[in-house]
Scaffold this motif. Structure first.
Motif, PDB file in Angstrom:
ATOM      1  N   SER A  50       2.874   4.888  32.031  1.00  0.00           N
ATOM      2  CA  SER A  50       4.251   4.487  32.289  1.00  0.00           C
ATOM      3  C   SER A  50       4.959   3.988  31.041  1.00  0.00           C
ATOM      4  O   SER A  50       6.173   4.149  30.898  1.00  0.00           O
ATOM      5  N   CYS A  51       4.213   3.337  30.139  1.00  0.00           N
ATOM      6  CA  CYS A  51       4.818   2.842  28.906  1.00  0.00           C
ATOM      7  C   CYS A  51       3.744   2.672  27.847  1.00  0.00           C
ATOM      8  O   CYS A  51       2.572   2.448  28.165  1.00  0.00           O
ATOM      9  N   ARG A  52       4.148   2.758  26.602  1.00  0.00           N
ATOM     10  CA  ARG A  52       3.191   2.629  25.501  1.00  0.00           C
ATOM     11  C   ARG A  52       2.871   1.173  25.196  1.00  0.00           C
ATOM     12  O   ARG A  52       1.784   0.864  24.707  1.00  0.00           O
ATOM     13  N   GLY A  53       3.808   0.284  25.438  1.00  0.00           N
ATOM     14  CA  GLY A  53       3.580  -1.113  25.131  1.00  0.00           C
ATOM     15  C   GLY A  53       4.532  -2.015  25.893  1.00  0.00           C
ATOM     16  O   GLY A  53       5.621  -1.595  26.289  1.00  0.00           O
ATOM     17  N   LEU A  54       4.099  -3.273  26.098  1.00  0.00           N
ATOM     18  CA  LEU A  54       4.890  -4.265  26.836  1.00  0.00           C
ATOM     19  C   LEU A  54       4.759  -5.612  26.153  1.00  0.00           C
ATOM     20  O   LEU A  54       3.651  -6.016  25.762  1.00  0.00           O
ATOM     21  N   GLY A  55       5.868  -6.316  26.033  1.00  0.00           N
ATOM     22  CA  GLY A  55       5.835  -7.673  25.509  1.00  0.00           C
ATOM     23  C   GLY A  55       6.750  -8.569  26.327  1.00  0.00           C
ATOM     24  O   GLY A  55       7.903  -8.213  26.572  1.00  0.00           O
ATOM     25  N   TYR A  93       1.966  -5.189  18.285  1.00  0.00           N
ATOM     26  CA  TYR A  93       0.722  -5.595  17.638  1.00  0.00           C
ATOM     27  C   TYR A  93      -0.509  -4.918  18.248  1.00  0.00           C
ATOM     28  O   TYR A  93      -1.384  -4.428  17.512  1.00  0.00           O
ATOM     29  N   PRO A  94      -0.621  -4.830  19.586  1.00  0.00           N
ATOM     30  CA  PRO A  94      -1.787  -4.133  20.147  1.00  0.00           C
ATOM     31  C   PRO A  94      -1.830  -2.646  19.786  1.00  0.00           C
ATOM     32  O   PRO A  94      -2.906  -2.043  19.778  1.00  0.00           O
ATOM     33  N   LEU A  95      -0.680  -2.048  19.501  1.00  0.00           N
ATOM     34  CA  LEU A  95      -0.620  -0.615  19.195  1.00  0.00           C
ATOM     35  C   LEU A  95      -0.882  -0.324  17.724  1.00  0.00           C
ATOM     36  O   LEU A  95      -1.371   0.750  17.373  1.00  0.00           O
ATOM     37  N   THR A  96      -0.542  -1.272  16.858  1.00  0.00           N
ATOM     38  CA  THR A  96      -0.642  -1.018  15.415  1.00  0.00           C
ATOM     39  C   THR A  96      -1.727  -1.847  14.723  1.00  0.00           C
ATOM     40  O   THR A  96      -2.205  -1.459  13.651  1.00  0.00           O
ATOM     41  N   GLY A  97      -2.108  -2.980  15.318  1.00  0.00           N
ATOM     42  CA  GLY A  97      -3.053  -3.871  14.666  1.00  0.00           C
ATOM     43  C   GLY A  97      -2.474  -4.576  13.454  1.00  0.00           C
ATOM     44  O   GLY A  97      -3.196  -5.229  12.692  1.00  0.00           O
ATOM     45  N   GLN A  98      -1.153  -4.478  13.270  1.00  0.00           N
ATOM     46  CA  GLN A  98      -0.492  -5.066  12.112  1.00  0.00           C
ATOM     47  C   GLN A  98       0.340  -6.277  12.520  1.00  0.00           C
ATOM     48  O   GLN A  98       1.197  -6.172  13.395  1.00  0.00           O
ATOM     49  N   ARG A  99       0.087  -7.394  11.867  1.00  0.00           N
ATOM     50  CA  ARG A  99       0.941  -8.560  12.086  1.00  0.00           C
ATOM     51  C   ARG A  99       2.263  -8.375  11.344  1.00  0.00           C
ATOM     52  O   ARG A  99       2.293  -7.809  10.257  1.00  0.00           O
ATOM     53  N   LEU A 135      11.878  -9.360  27.559  1.00  0.00           N
ATOM     54  CA  LEU A 135      10.876  -8.307  27.640  1.00  0.00           C
ATOM     55  C   LEU A 135      11.279  -7.163  26.728  1.00  0.00           C
ATOM     56  O   LEU A 135      12.457  -6.775  26.685  1.00  0.00           O
ATOM     57  N   VAL A 136      10.322  -6.642  25.979  1.00  0.00           N
ATOM     58  CA  VAL A 136      10.514  -5.442  25.174  1.00  0.00           C
ATOM     59  C   VAL A 136       9.484  -4.426  25.622  1.00  0.00           C
ATOM     60  O   VAL A 136       8.315  -4.758  25.827  1.00  0.00           O
ATOM     61  N   SER A 137       9.912  -3.190  25.796  1.00  0.00           N
ATOM     62  CA  SER A 137       8.993  -2.126  26.195  1.00  0.00           C
ATOM     63  C   SER A 137       9.125  -0.953  25.250  1.00  0.00           C
ATOM     64  O   SER A 137      10.179  -0.729  24.653  1.00  0.00           O
ATOM     65  N   ALA A 138       8.027  -0.239  25.094  1.00  0.00           N
ATOM     66  CA  ALA A 138       8.015   0.922  24.200  1.00  0.00           C
ATOM     67  C   ALA A 138       7.620   2.161  24.972  1.00  0.00           C
ATOM     68  O   ALA A 138       6.958   2.079  26.001  1.00  0.00           O
TER      69      ALA A 138
END
Length: 233
Positions: free
Chosen positions: A118-123, A175-181, A230-233
């Motif tokens: 449904s989505c690539r990422g959620l915050g 962050y969970p998708l890229t591992g980059q802070r 909320l931000v979604s990707a």
């Protein structure tokens, strides 16, 4: 069988944000750190780390409330009984194929989950609304030069709180998708509306998939002196 911990109120499945996100489930609850009991972890079916057991009541209640919401959201999403554990960086460990986010503030916690299909990422992030005086002190740390130029000083507290919260939600999304802070200066809030919709833009490369200039959509709402974004990707 698990029961609701003593420090938490009844769970609520709802969508307080202005735009529904297809396939996503959000569950929240209120909690009272002064009401947490030694057996609340066992009552909720949550295994705490040794460090968490040594922490203050506020931290314990936040953790319990957030995880209870996360488990309920996952149960509603696909029927699984799962409590997210924690990475070394303190981010939640979600099941394979699941995107999710947990937030907690003063006496309120929430979790949102969705299938990866449904989505690539959620915050998800919650912040207490800053007053204008504190917002003026903090805005130089949170806003980029361009954001400062666009800042509406008639809504200073709201604008600074919103920028902070949306950037926190953006970090939780990517962050969970890229591992980059990345930090406040690495993204900007391009625009937001009174209806609760917003657009953010990356100002740095995070990965081959997430590059400088990429835009993401966000949304927000105000409730009881707090802002939820909320931000979604």
């Amino acid at each position: 069988m698990t029961t609701l911990p003593a420090c938490c109120t009844s769970l609520r499945q709802h969508w307080p944000l202005p735009r529904p996100l297809p396939g996503a489930v959000l569950v929240s609850c209120a909690f009272d750190p002064t009401s947490i009991t030694p057996d609340d972890f066992a009552r909720a079916g949550i295994v705490p780390s040794a460090g968490l057991l040594r922490s203050v009541a506020k931290r314990q209640a936040e953790y319990v409330a957030g995880r209870v919401c996360a488990r309920a959201a996952l149960q509603q999403l696909d029927g699984r009984d799962y409590v997210p554990t924690t990475h070394q960086d303190r981010s939640p460990i979600w099941p394979a194929g699941i995107r999710g986010s947990i937030t907690h503030g003063k006496g309120w916690a929430a979790a949102v989950v969705a299938a990866q299909s449904s989505c690539r990422g959620l915050g998800l992030d919650q912040e207490a609304l800053l007053d204008d005086e504190r917002a003026e002190r903090l805005m130089g740390e949170i806003l980029t030069p361009m954001e400062l130029e666009r800042l509406d000083h008639r809504q200073l507290g709201l604008a600074v709180t919103l920028t902070f919260s949306l950037k926190e939600s953006l970090f939780k999304t990517l962050y969970p998708l890229t591992g980059q802070r990345f930090y406040f200066e690495h993204a900007e809030l391009l625009e937001w509306s009174a209806e609760g919709l917003a657009t953010l833009r990356l100002l740095t490369d995070l990965s081959a998939q997430w590059r400088k200039g990429d835009q993401l959509q966000g949304q927000f709402c105000l409730q009881d002196g707090h802002l939820l974004s909320l931000v979604s990707a």
